[in-house]
Design an enzyme around this catalytic site. Structure first.
Site, PDB file in Angstrom:
ATOM      1  N   SER A 130      52.215 126.527 -53.548  1.00  0.00           N
ATOM      2  CA  SER A 130      50.982 127.202 -54.004  1.00  0.00           C
ATOM      3  C   SER A 130      50.432 126.543 -55.263  1.00  0.00           C
ATOM      4  CB  SER A 130      51.269 128.678 -54.302  1.00  0.00           C
ATOM      5  OG  SER A 130      51.546 129.374 -53.125  1.00  0.00           O
ATOM      6  N   ARG A 140      43.726 130.971 -36.926  1.00  0.00           N
ATOM      7  CA  ARG A 140      43.876 131.925 -38.031  1.00  0.00           C
ATOM      8  C   ARG A 140      42.526 132.458 -38.531  1.00  0.00           C
ATOM      9  NH1 ARG A 140      48.155 129.660 -42.158  1.00  0.00           N
ATOM     10  NH2 ARG A 140      47.943 131.801 -42.925  1.00  0.00           N
ATOM     11  N   ASP A 192      55.848 135.702 -47.791  1.00  0.00           N
ATOM     12  CA  ASP A 192      56.428 134.450 -47.287  1.00  0.00           C
ATOM     13  C   ASP A 192      57.955 134.515 -47.154  1.00  0.00           C
ATOM     14  OD1 ASP A 192      53.905 133.376 -47.139  1.00  0.00           O
ATOM     15  OD2 ASP A 192      54.036 132.313 -49.046  1.00  0.00           O
ATOM     16  N   ARG A 220      58.539 128.401 -41.683  1.00  0.00           N
ATOM     17  CA  ARG A 220      59.400 129.457 -42.248  1.00  0.00           C
ATOM     18  C   ARG A 220      60.303 130.092 -41.188  1.00  0.00           C
ATOM     19  NH1 ARG A 220      57.983 128.962 -47.399  1.00  0.00           N
ATOM     20  NH2 ARG A 220      55.774 128.865 -47.888  1.00  0.00           N
TER      21      ARG A 220
HETATM   22  C1  S3P Z   1      49.300 131.555 -50.560  1.00  0.00           C
HETATM   23  C2  S3P Z   1      49.028 132.867 -50.343  1.00  0.00           C
HETATM   24  C3  S3P Z   1      49.608 133.638 -49.232  1.00  0.00           C
HETATM   25  C4  S3P Z   1      50.840 132.937 -48.657  1.00  0.00           C
HETATM   26  C5  S3P Z   1      50.625 131.480 -48.438  1.00  0.00           C
HETATM   27  C6  S3P Z   1      50.232 130.786 -49.732  1.00  0.00           C
HETATM   28  C7  S3P Z   1      48.636 130.886 -51.699  1.00  0.00           C
HETATM   29  O1  S3P Z   1      48.646 133.805 -48.232  1.00  0.00           O
HETATM   30  O2  S3P Z   1      51.230 133.549 -47.459  1.00  0.00           O
HETATM   31  O3  S3P Z   1      51.804 130.873 -47.935  1.00  0.00           O
HETATM   32  O4  S3P Z   1      49.049 129.778 -52.078  1.00  0.00           O
HETATM   33  O5  S3P Z   1      47.684 131.467 -52.232  1.00  0.00           O
HETATM   34  P1  S3P Z   1      47.515 134.949 -48.365  1.00  0.00           P
HETATM   35  O6  S3P Z   1      46.902 134.823 -49.685  1.00  0.00           O
HETATM   36  O7  S3P Z   1      46.518 134.681 -47.271  1.00  0.00           O
HETATM   37  O8  S3P Z   1      48.255 136.230 -48.146  1.00  0.00           O
END
Ligand code: S3P
Length: 433
Positions: free
Chosen positions: A27, A126, A319, A392
């Site tokens: 992230s 998605r 996650d 995952r």
């Molecule tokens: C993420 C936010 C999450 C997470 C993804 C990474 C991010 O998704 O599931 O693996 O880096 O902001 P969402 O914000 O759509 O829930």
């Protein structure tokens, strides 16, 4: 398109022991790459994510005019476009990465030009309405394909807005903030559950001003960003697989160095503690407002207890839920997961794949629209695991396999490289057989 799938055999382990330093958080790497590519000057990021998802972000930003120079596997120099991207005349390929597609859309919507974003088969399924709606409220024009990618952004100046996200999503929040950064006036995002706040922290590190309350963040634009040099903290969502593996063996001892411990990401430590796992955190320090520390994990001699993940916790742990569910049969009282409907629209339908694969290993499990109940006190046997091409899922069941009777075959094991190419090598390093 030809895609090869790799099968991987996981043998049971006797214990988990050792010390690891994990590659950079996915992230944070996405955000540093995007902001560095948008800023003025050259940023250097060390311990940058080695995953394919962040490589997709770097490739998109390069196609938009940024200079990207991989110094080594984990270090990258990014020279930014100083606030003005160049439309590249071909679609931007986001690969498997929802973060790339949703966050870059916010960066591009206020820019001059037309941009088409595409992704692989999973990403093309998605939901993208969640970014189209708020961006259109700001005056942007986006064309989707039945609510999905491919999507085209017809960029141009936007107007600010005050928006409450209907589904907790850091990606949607970031998309709006990146649009707000370039929009005259104050844009506010409100969220019922505080999702990961890496964008807020990174925007500040790159020089932007933001105002935050308990449940909102506001940005007044336009603002310019400047380059930074930063080390990316180790990825706690990758560490989750090793922490859960260590939780399964009473004599285990695992040390994870330089791990990202941002409070909006670290709820797994609380959940593991609730299950009885011994966790200590040392050497806590702040780097560009991100908390980093060393985490020591060892399992309780009496085995794991039971817990429930629901409400805000489910959103914050989204996650980590597949691996928690995968180790749940080995607890004494089971794990109950609710309010996690979002799992169905991740890289795969993670609820249905977790249920399918737990059953393949001989576990009893009850499926719900927004979660699952996994009773404890169950012994699993090795099986063939359908990862559905989801990183995952592949890694979660590699962890479940460590305590199973007999060998487990992970189909689509190559998908681990989406976030964590080193996963199987590091697992071999700490798993005692
Ligand atoms: C993420 C936010 C999450 C997470 C993804 C990474 C991010 O998704 O599931 O693996 O880096 O902001 P969402 O914000 O759509 O829930």
């Amino acid at each position: 398109m030809h895609t090869t799938t790799v099968e991987r055999i996981i043998r049971p382990a006797r214990n988990i022991n050792g010390s690891l330093r994990l590659p950079g958080d996915k992230s944070i790497s996405h955000r540093y790459a995007m902001l560095g590519a948008f800023a003025e000057g050259t940023s250097r990021f060390t311990n940058f994510s080695t995953g394919a998802d962040c490589a997709s972000t770097l490739a998109c930003m390069k196609a938009l005019g940024a200079k990207v120079n991989r110094i080594s596997g984990e270090a990258v120099d990014v020279t930014g476009v100083a606030g003005r991207v160049t439309p590249c005349g071909h679609p931007l390929d986001c690969g498997n990465s929802g973060s790339t597609m949703r966050m870059i859309s916010g960066l591009l919507a206020p820019q001059k030009g037309e941009f088409t974003l595409i992704g692989d088969a999973s990403l093309s399924r998605r939901p993208m309405e969640r970014i189209r709606k708020p961006l259109e409220l700001m005056g942007a024009r986006l064309t989707l394909t039945e609510g999905h990618a491919p999507l085209t952004i017809h960029g141009g100046p936007l107007r600010p807005m005050d928006y409450a996200t209907p589904v907790p999503s850091a990606q949607v929040k970031t998309c709006i903030l990146l649009a707000g950064l370039q929009t005259v006036g104050t844009t506010t995002v409100r969220e019922a559950v505080r999702t990961r706040d890496h964008s807020e922290l990174a925007l500040r590190a790159f020089g932007a001003k933001l105002a935050r309350t308990v449940d909102s963040v506001s940005i007044s634009g336009p603002q310019a960003l400047h380059a930074i040099d930063a080390a990316v903290p180790g990825d706690i969502s990758s560490a989750a697989f090793f922490m859960c593996a260590a939780a399964l063996f009473p004599d285990s001892g695992l040390v994870l160095d330089s791990l990202g411990l941002n409070p909006t990401r670290a709820s797994l430590l609380d959940v593991l503690t609730a299950l009885g796992v011994h966790i200590s955190v040392l050497n806590l320090e702040e780097k560009h407002a991100e908390l980093v520390g060393t985490v020591q994990v060892s399992a309780p001699a009496e085995g794991l207890g039971s817990t429930e993940v629901s409400g805000a916790l489910a959103a914050q742990l989204i996650d980590e839920l597949p691996v928690l569910a995968a180790i749940a049969p080995y607890t004494s009282g089971g794990i109950r997961i609710r309010d996690a409907k979002e799992l169905r629209v991740k890289e795969s339908d993670r609820i249905s794949l977790v249920v399918k694969n737990l059953r393949a290993m001989g576990a009893e499990v009850a499926e719900f629209e927004d979660g699952l109940d996994v009773p404890g006190g169950q012994a699993l046997h090795g099986a063939t695991i359908d990862s559905g091409g989801d990183h995952r899922i592949a890694m979660a069941f590699s962890v479940a396999a460590l305590r199973a009777e007999g060998e487990t075959l992970i189909q689509g094991a190559e998908s681990a490289a989406i976030s964590f190419p080193e996963f199987f090598d590091l697992l071999d390093l700490v798993a005692e057989r």
